[in-house]
Structure formats: C-alpha cells, structure tokens
Design an enzyme around this catalytic site. Structure first.
Site, short mmCIF file in Angstrom:
data_model
loop_
_atom_site.label_atom_id
_atom_site.label_comp_id
_atom_site.label_asym_id
_atom_site.label_seq_id
_atom_site.Cartn_x
_atom_site.Cartn_y
_atom_site.Cartn_z
CE LYS A 14 -39.00 -46.73 18.13
NZ LYS A 14 -39.54 -47.48 19.44
NE ARG A 89 -38.92 -52.97 18.21
CZ ARG A 89 -39.81 -52.12 17.78
NH1 ARG A 89 -39.74 -51.52 16.45
NH2 ARG A 89 -40.43 -51.53 18.73
NE ARG A 128 -48.23 -45.76 21.56
CZ ARG A 128 -46.89 -46.14 21.42
NH1 ARG A 128 -46.02 -45.52 20.84
NH2 ARG A 128 -46.54 -47.53 21.66
NE ARG A 163 -49.00 -49.82 19.10
CZ ARG A 163 -47.59 -49.35 19.05
NH1 ARG A 163 -47.22 -48.15 18.58
NH2 ARG A 163 -46.92 -50.25 19.43
NE ARG A 174 -44.79 -52.56 22.74
CZ ARG A 174 -45.44 -51.39 22.66
NH1 ARG A 174 -46.38 -51.24 23.61
NH2 ARG A 174 -45.11 -50.33 22.33
#
Ligand code: ADP
Length: 217
Positions: A14, A89, A128, A163, A174
């Site tokens: 996203k 969400r 990431r 992160r 998640r």
C-alpha cells in the site's frame, strides 16, 4: 480525481503504491500507520496509547484513528483527492468514515483491494526497511526496491531501520487482526459497488500499471 482507499493485508505494498500514485497524480497521502508512528516519535498521548498495541500487532482504537483522519483529510493537500493507506481497517471505522464524508460533502471514490497471499506478505514484511526520516520504504531482497547503498536512504543519506512490528511473530498477529477485522470491509465496499481488485505483482511497476488502468477508465 477520485479519492482512493487501499484495502489490503499488512505489507501488501500500500505504501509503495501510494508513493508512486502521489508522484504521478499529486494526491494527498494519508497513511494511518505513518501518522501513528509520528505520534509515537513526538511522545503524544495518542502515541503513548498506540505504541504498545502496535508492537503487539493489534489495532489502535477506532476513536483515535477517526480523530487522526478527520484532522488530516481537511488539510489543503487533500482538496483535490487523497489516498487512504491503512484506513478504514474495521467496520466501525468504515461507517464513521461514511458519516464524515457526508458531513464534509466529499465522495468515497474508489476502493482498491490488493490481493496477496500470506507467505509473500510475510516475506515482504520481514525484509522491509524504512527511512526513519522521510518514511521511504525499501526492501533488502528486491532488486528494484533495494537502496543504492546497502542500509542507507537514497534521498536522506541516513541509516535505514526495520519497523518493530515487522518481525515474523508480530506479522502473524497483524495478519490475524486483518483477517478478523478488516476482511469484512471487502463485502461492505463490494455491496456499495466501489470495489476493484488488483494483484500484488512481483514488480511494483506491474502493480502500479494495474492501479493506473483502474483510475483512468
Ligand atoms: P502495514 O501496512 O504494514 O500493515 P501500517 O503502517 O499501515 O502497516 O500500520 C501499522 C500499525 O498501525 C497496525 O498494525 C496497527 O497497529 C496500527 N494502525 C494503522 N492504521 C490503523 C487503523 N486504521 N486502525 C487501527 N490501527 C491502525
């Protein structure tokens, strides 16, 4: 320009896609994850509440999120269209957002669902790395998303970081939150006739081209 909502599991791309569309069309970019990370950095009340929940892979409360969004979508850069990256969400958020749009006389626009399987999303999350200064997203194992110099932001020259919620353990939590709380939005928006689906391709350019095709139809 139609407003865009990205509906997708964590690490589907996203943020990357938003950045590419902002560069092409000049949308305002609203990432609730980035807004929350900013609150944490500034050690605000919201930041203090959000930090533990995010570390555990849980969602932040709907009221906090709605407050952040209503402050943000009225900013000048959102006047001609904006991308919602990470919001709504939950069903409560979607319903409250509908009310907010009515109050402001704005259109919902288009909802783009990015389809990705769990394994691929997990692989992306765990590799990431992001720039703590500008928020730019890189990926260690993707040729097209690697930084020019290993571990350093191309634009800011600062060291890239992972992160804290991108570990394998937190990613699984998640993903479960997403399946339980966010997936119901697929039918919510499908029933409104505003939902379009694209695939999370290996190359970000292919995913970008699919999104452009939807927007320019
Ligand atoms: P990703 O796209 O990789 O899932 P984000 O940066 O969008 O990550 O979100 C990081 C975390 O911030 C989420 O796991 C959640 O804890 C919190 N968060 C972001 N947006 C929302 C939202 N709309 N509602 C509740 N929590 C949110």
């Amino acid at each position: 320009m139609k407003n865009i909502i990205f509906l997708a599991p964590p690490a589907a791309g996203k943020g990357t896609l938003s950045e590419m569309l902002v560069n092409k069309y000049g949308y305002g970019h609203i990432s609730t994850g980035d807004l929350l990370r900013e609150e944490i950095k500034n050690q605000t009340e919201i930041g203090k509440q959000a930090e533990d929940l995010m570390k555990q892979g849980k969602f932040v409360s709907d009221d906090v999120i709605i407050e952040l969004i209503s402050n943000r979508i009225t900013k000048p850069d959102c006047e001609n269209g904006y991308i919602l990256d990470g919001f709504p969400r939950t069903l409560v958020q979607a319903e409250k957002y509908d009310e907010l749009l009515k109050e402001l006389g704005k259109d919902l626009g288009v909802v783009i669902y990015i389809n990705i399987d769990k394994e691929m999303a997990m692989k992306r999350a765990c590799s990431r790395i992001t720039c703590p200064k500008c928020g730019k997203i890189y990926n260690k194992y993707s040729n097209e998303m690697k930084p020019k110099v290993e571990g350093i932001c191309d634009d800011c020259g600062v060291e890239l970081t992972q992160r804290s919620d991108d570990s394998e353990e937190t990613f699984i939590k998640r993903f479960d939150e997403y399946v339980n709380k966010t997936m119901p939005l697929f039918d919510y928006y499908k029933n409104k006739g505003v939902l379009k689906t694209i695939e999370a391709h290996e190359s970000k350019y292919d995913t970008f081209n699919d999104a452009v095709e939807i927007l320019e139809k």
